[in-house]
Write an enzyme that holds these catalytic residues in place. Structure first.
Site, short mmCIF file in Angstrom:
data_model
loop_
_atom_site.label_atom_id
_atom_site.label_comp_id
_atom_site.label_asym_id
_atom_site.label_seq_id
_atom_site.Cartn_x
_atom_site.Cartn_y
_atom_site.Cartn_z
N SER A 1 0.84 -1.19 0.00
CA SER A 1 0.00 0.00 0.00
C SER A 1 0.88 1.25 0.00
O SER A 1 2.04 1.21 0.39
CB SER A 1 -0.93 0.02 1.22
OG SER A 1 -0.20 0.17 2.41
N CYS A 2 0.28 2.35 -0.45
CA CYS A 2 0.93 3.65 -0.43
C CYS A 2 -0.17 4.69 -0.34
O CYS A 2 -1.31 4.36 -0.01
CB CYS A 2 1.82 3.85 -1.66
SG CYS A 2 0.93 3.89 -3.22
N LEU A 3 0.12 5.92 -0.65
CA LEU A 3 -0.87 6.98 -0.52
C LEU A 3 -1.84 7.00 -1.71
O LEU A 3 -3.04 7.09 -1.52
CB LEU A 3 -0.17 8.33 -0.37
CG LEU A 3 -1.03 9.49 0.11
CD1 LEU A 3 -1.65 9.20 1.46
CD2 LEU A 3 -0.19 10.76 0.18
#
Length: 100
Positions: A80-82
């Site tokens: 996951s990331c932004l």
């Protein structure tokens, strides 16, 4: 945004279901982003710039560095990331190293 090889994009609810099955969740945001926006519960933070090296570490070194058992190439992993761009890059990196 979240990525896995089987499913390119996951919803938060889908991630919650996967976590019940003990999937490893790697957050590839920078440490400054974790400090600013908060840590996702039960995830480990490995910034994208460190990921290739981390996934090639000796398992003992990985565990010492990240306080987490290193995933095997067949273990389920979610990135996951932004916004989703870095998590997709992380997926490409992991796949190139033989992770399924």
């Amino acid at each position: 945004s979240l990525c896995t090889s089987a499913e390119q994009n996951l919803s938060y609810q889908e991630l919650k279901e996967l976590k019940k099955a003990r999937v490893l969740h790697i957050d590839v945001r920078e440490r400054s982003e974790i400090e600013r926006f908060g840590k996702i519960p039960e995830s480990i933070n490995i910034p994208l710039g460190e990921l290739m090296e981390a996934l090639q570490m000796d398992p003992r070194e990985f565990e010492e560095q990240y306080n987490q058992k290193m995933p095997s190439k067949s273990d389920p992993v979610v990135f996951s990331c932004l916004a989703g761009t870095r998590s997709k890059q992380a997926l490409v990196f992991a796949t190139s190293l033989g992770f399924s």
